[in-house]
Design an enzyme around this catalytic site. Structure first.
Site, PDB file in Angstrom:
ATOM      1  CB  CYS A 193      -1.049   0.087   1.305  1.00  0.00           C
ATOM      2  SG  CYS A 193      -2.215   1.141   1.013  1.00  0.00           S
ATOM      3  CB  CYS A 245      -4.416   3.530  -3.145  1.00  0.00           C
ATOM      4  SG  CYS A 245      -3.565   3.868  -1.666  1.00  0.00           S
TER       5      CYS A 245
END
Ligand code: UQ1
Length: 455
Positions: free
Chosen positions: A205, A387
Site C-alpha cells: 500500500c 488505494c
C-alpha cells in the site's frame, strides 16, 4: 525461520516484527520432531501457502467451485492471527482498535480445508513437493504461493530500539505492535518537527505512508497546533520524506496530492531514504545527490523497507529480486506450469493491496481449474489495484488504477465522478464498508471487489 517462530504474524505469514525480540519464541517443535517422530508425507490436490488475504480468498474460491472433497486443498501458514492490515492506518488515526481488526486464523478456515499451522522450509517444484518446518512434506498437483512479504524493521539502524522505547515519539502503522503507538505520538506532540517517511523499494500500500500524515495534520490543525497558512508561525511543522521522486506512482493522483501538499504547507523531501534513527536525529540517504543528510525531529513516523520471505527468495520459484515469478496476465509461474501466485509475494507489477487481490484471486482460480482439466489458462488480470487515500478525517481520494498507472475508476465509470477529488462517501467505504465486507465475504471467497459479490 528454522529456529524461531513468531507468535504474531501479519496479513499472510510474514514475520512482520521479527526484530522485536519479545515476540520471538524458540520453537521446540523443530527439535522434538527431529528426535522422536519420523517425518510424514501427505498428498493434496492443491496446496496454498499463506493464510492471508490472498490465501483465504483463493482457497475458499477453489472450494466453492464444488470440485473438491474434504482435505483435497491444504492451507499452510504458521500464524495464529489474521490481521486486516488496511485498518492499521485507522488505528494510527485513533479511529479503530487493533484488536477489533484481527481474528484467529484457524477460525477463518473452512473445515473442509486441511490447515497446517506451520511455516515452509523449502520448495522442490520439480518434485511437486514442499517441506514444512516440522519436517513433514506435502505433495501437490497444483501449488499456490501467497505468503505475503515481510516488514523489515531492522532495515533501518536504530529503529527497533526507537520503536520499543515507550518515551520516544517514533512509531509505525506497519506493525501490529506499533500501530497503536502512532496515535499516542500524534496526540503527545505539542510543537516541533514531524517527519513522515516512505522508503525506497517495494512496500505494501504505497499510499499508506502519507495517509497517516494527512490524518495527523488534520488532528494538529483541529487542536490549534498546525497553521496551514504560515509554516513559520505554526507550532508543528510537517515534512514528508520519501525516497520517491513524487507523491505517488500514478501521475493523475500524484498531481492532486502534490497540490494538497503545497496548499497545506507540508515540506516535500523527495528522494530521501531513511537509513538510521539516532535519538532525535533521522539520517537520510539522498538518492539523487548520493550523499547523506541529518535532520532533527520531534515526531517520526517510519515506514520500514519490505521484502520477500527468505524461504521464497532462496527457492527456485523466485525471480532475481525474490518475488514468485509469474506471468502478469495469467498469474501462472513462468517456469512451473502448476505453480501460481498473486498478492504481495508475487512478481505482478502492480501496487500491493488487498483491493488488488479482489481482482487477482478469481483469475488465478479460474486458470488453476482449467489447468487441472488439462486446459490452457484463459482468464486475464489487467493490473487492477486501489488505494483509498485518507486526506483528512472524513475524506478519502479513491485511487483505482491498472497496469501502466492508468486510472480505472469504478465510480468514475458508474456515476461519472472524478475519484481524485476527496469525498466523504469514499471515507465511509474505507472506514466502514471495506473492513466489514472483508471479513463478511472476501476471506470467504464471495467478494470480487469492484465486481461485487460472487455467487
Ligand atoms: C475492495 O474490495 C477492498 O476489499 C475489501 C478494499 O479494501 C482493502 C479496497 O480498498 C477497495 C478499493 C476494494 C474495491 C471495491 C470497490 C467497490 C471499489
Amino acid at each position: 525461520m528454522a529456529m524461531f517462530r513468531s507468535r504474531v504474524t501479519s496479513k499472510a505469514c510474514s514475520n512482520g516484527l521479527s526484530v522485536l525480540t519479545a515476540q520471538i519464541v524458540p520453537s521446540s517443535r523443530n527439535f522434538a520432531t527431529v528426535s522422536s517422530v519420523s517425518p510424514a508425507t501427505r498428498n493434496h490436490k492443491v496446496v496454498v501457502v499463506g493464510g492471508g488475504s490472498a490465501g483465504l480468498a483463493v482457497s475458499h474460491q477453489l472450494l466453492r467451485t464444488g470440485k473438491f472433497a474434504k482435505n483435497d486443498i491444504a492451507v499452510v501458514d504458521p500464524a495464529q492471527w489474521h490481521h486486516y492490515q488496511p485498518g492499521w492506518t485507522l488505528v494510527g488515526g485513533g479511529l479503530k482498535t487493533k484488536e477489533e481488526l484481527r481474528k484467529p486464523l484457524e477460525s477463518l478456515i473452512d473445515p473442509k480445508l486441511k490447515f497446517y499451522n506451520e511455516g515452509v522450509t523449502t520448495f522442490s517444484p520439480k518434485e511437486n513437493l514442499l517441506t514444512l518446518n516440522n519436517g513433514d512434506s506435502l505433495n501437490y498437483e497444483q501449488l499456490v504461493v501467497v505468503p505475503g512479504i515481510t516488514v523489515n524493521f531492522d532495515s533501518i539502524k536504530g529503529l527497533p530500539e526507537a520503536l520499543a522505547d515507550p518515551n520516544s515519539l517514533v512509531s509505525s502503522i506497519y506493525g501490529y505492535n506499533t500501530c497503536d503507538k502512532v496515535f499516542h505520538t500524534v496526540t503527545s506532540l505539542r510543537k516541533g518537527t514531524a517527519i513522515f517517511t516512505q522508503p525506497a523499494g517495494i512496500v505494501k500500500c504505497a499510499g499508506a505512508p502519507q495517509k497517516i500524515m494527512w490524518l495527523a495534520l488534520d488532528y494538529w490543525k483541529r487542536a490549534g497546533l498546525y497553521d496551514i497558512s504560515n509554516r513559520e508561525r505554526s507550532p508543528v511543522q510537517i515534512n514528508f520524506a520519501t525516497a520517491l521522486p513524487g507523491m505517488f506512482g500514478v501521475p493523475k493522483y500524484s498531481a492532486k496530492l502534490n497540490e494538497l501538499r503545497i496548499e497545506r504547507g507540508v515540506e516535500g523531501l523527495f528522494q530521501h531514504d531513511l537509513v538510521a534513527v539516532e535519538g532525535n536525529t533521522a539520517i537520510f540517504a539522498r538518492l539523487d545527490k548520493k550523499d547523506q543528510v541529518k535532520m532533527h525531529f520531534d515526531l517520526l513516523h517510519v515506514v520500514p523497507k519490505m521484502g520477500p520471505h527468505e524461504f521464497v527468495k532462496k527457492s527456485d520459484l523466485a525471480n532475481e529480486v525474490g518475488f514468485v515469478d509469474v506471468d502478469e496476465t495469467t498469474t501462472r509461474h513462468t517456469k512451473y506450469a502448476n505453480v501460481w501466485s498473486v498478492g504481495d509475494a508475487s512478481s505482478l507489477p502492480t501496487s500491493k493491496t488487498a483491493a488488488a487481490i479482489t481482482a487477482q484471486a478469481p483469475v488465478l482460480v479460474e486458470n488453476l481449474m482449467q489447468s487441472l482439466e488439462g486446459k490452457e489458462p484463459t482468464a486475464t488480470y489487467n493490473g487492477y489495484t486501489s488505494c483509498p487515500l485518507l486526506t483528512e478525517y472524513g475524506k478519502v481520494m479513491l485511487a483505482e488504477f491498472k497496469y501502466g498507472g492508468e486510472p480505472h475508476e469504478t465510480f468514475g465509470r458508474l456515476l461519472g465522478v472524478d475519484q481524485a477529488t476527496p469525498r466523504r462517501a469514499f471515507y465511509h467505504l474505507k472506514k466502514d464498508f471495506f473492513p466489514w465486507v472483508y471479513y463478511k465475504s472476501m476471506v470467504k471467497g464471495t467478494w470480487a471487489g469492484p465486481k461485487g459479490w460472487v455467487k
